[in-house]
Design a protein around this motif. Structure first.
Motif, short mmCIF file in Angstrom:
data_model
loop_
_atom_site.label_atom_id
_atom_site.label_comp_id
_atom_site.label_asym_id
_atom_site.label_seq_id
_atom_site.Cartn_x
_atom_site.Cartn_y
_atom_site.Cartn_z
N PRO A 24 10.42 -49.76 -24.48
CA PRO A 24 10.18 -50.75 -23.43
C PRO A 24 10.31 -50.12 -22.03
O PRO A 24 10.85 -49.01 -21.89
CB PRO A 24 11.27 -51.79 -23.67
N PRO A 25 9.85 -50.81 -21.00
CA PRO A 25 10.02 -50.32 -19.63
C PRO A 25 11.49 -50.03 -19.34
O PRO A 25 12.37 -50.74 -19.83
CB PRO A 25 9.51 -51.48 -18.77
N GLY A 26 11.74 -48.99 -18.55
CA GLY A 26 13.11 -48.63 -18.21
C GLY A 26 13.76 -47.71 -19.21
O GLY A 26 14.92 -47.34 -19.06
N THR A 27 13.00 -47.33 -20.25
CA THR A 27 13.51 -46.39 -21.25
C THR A 27 12.44 -45.33 -21.50
O THR A 27 11.31 -45.46 -21.05
CB THR A 27 13.84 -47.10 -22.58
N TYR A 28 12.82 -44.30 -22.25
CA TYR A 28 11.89 -43.22 -22.56
C TYR A 28 12.27 -42.58 -23.89
O TYR A 28 13.38 -42.78 -24.40
CB TYR A 28 11.91 -42.15 -21.47
N SER A 29 11.36 -41.81 -24.44
CA SER A 29 11.67 -41.01 -25.62
C SER A 29 10.77 -39.79 -25.63
O SER A 29 9.60 -39.86 -25.24
CB SER A 29 11.50 -41.81 -26.91
N GLY A 30 11.33 -38.70 -26.07
CA GLY A 30 10.56 -37.47 -26.21
C GLY A 30 9.97 -37.38 -27.61
O GLY A 30 10.09 -38.30 -28.43
N ARG A 31 9.34 -36.29 -27.88
CA ARG A 31 8.72 -36.05 -29.18
C ARG A 31 9.78 -36.03 -30.27
O ARG A 31 10.86 -35.50 -30.10
CB ARG A 31 7.98 -34.72 -29.12
N ALA A 32 9.47 -36.62 -31.41
CA ALA A 32 10.34 -36.66 -32.59
C ALA A 32 11.65 -37.39 -32.34
O ALA A 32 12.66 -37.10 -32.96
CB ALA A 32 10.59 -35.25 -33.12
N SER A 33 11.65 -38.36 -31.43
CA SER A 33 12.86 -39.14 -31.15
C SER A 33 13.03 -40.25 -32.17
O SER A 33 12.06 -40.81 -32.67
CB SER A 33 12.79 -39.75 -29.75
N ALA A 34 14.27 -40.57 -32.43
CA ALA A 34 14.58 -41.65 -33.36
C ALA A 34 14.89 -42.95 -32.63
O ALA A 34 15.00 -44.00 -33.26
CB ALA A 34 15.77 -41.26 -34.24
N SER A 35 15.03 -42.88 -31.30
CA SER A 35 15.32 -44.07 -30.51
C SER A 35 14.92 -43.83 -29.06
O SER A 35 14.61 -42.71 -28.67
CB SER A 35 16.81 -44.42 -30.59
N CYS A 36 14.96 -44.89 -28.28
CA CYS A 36 14.66 -44.81 -26.85
C CYS A 36 15.97 -44.60 -26.10
O CYS A 36 17.02 -45.10 -26.50
CB CYS A 36 14.00 -46.10 -26.36
N SER A 37 15.90 -43.89 -24.99
CA SER A 37 17.06 -43.68 -24.12
C SER A 37 16.81 -44.41 -22.81
O SER A 37 15.68 -44.51 -22.34
CB SER A 37 17.24 -42.19 -23.83
#
Length: 111
Positions: free
Chosen positions: A14-27
């Motif tokens: 969602p907006p306000g979060t991000y994830s890199g390649r092969a991520s298991a969740s958003c940060s």
């Protein structure tokens, strides 16, 4: 991102979060940054703007405040003896001879 083990559907951060390649969740994006939905990174706020953590956009500093730093999580109130009448400012204007500001965060001069 997978919702849970065994699922094949990807989820969008969602907006306000991000994830890199092969991520298991958003940060969460930290204060001073923002992101749109589905972002791989957070973007720093520009000068004259700020954001709290998990922001989907940056906010202009209000009149009476300013920041000259990118990636700010807050704006500083103009000190006594200075003012700022505009939103999104990078500095406060100094009171000139014959004028003053007695308090912090002022948006106009007194005579």
């Amino acid at each position: 991102l997978q919702d849970s083990p065994g699922m094949t559907a990807l989820s969008t951060c969602p907006p306000g979060t991000y994830s890199g390649r092969a991520s298991a969740s958003c940060s969460d994006c930290p204060g001073g940054t923002w992101s749109a939905a589905g972002s791989a990174t957070c973007t720093s706020c520009g000068v004259g703007e700020y954001s709290y953590s998990r922001a989907s956009e940056c906010t202009l500093c209000a009149a009476g405040t300013a920041t000259d730093t990118t990636g700010s999580s807050s704006c500083s109130a103009c000190e006594a003896g200075s003012y700022q009448s505009k939103n999104g400012s990078t500095s406060c204007d100094v009171a000139t001879n014959g004028t003053y500001t007695a308090a912090t965060g002022m948006t106009a001069l007194s005579t």
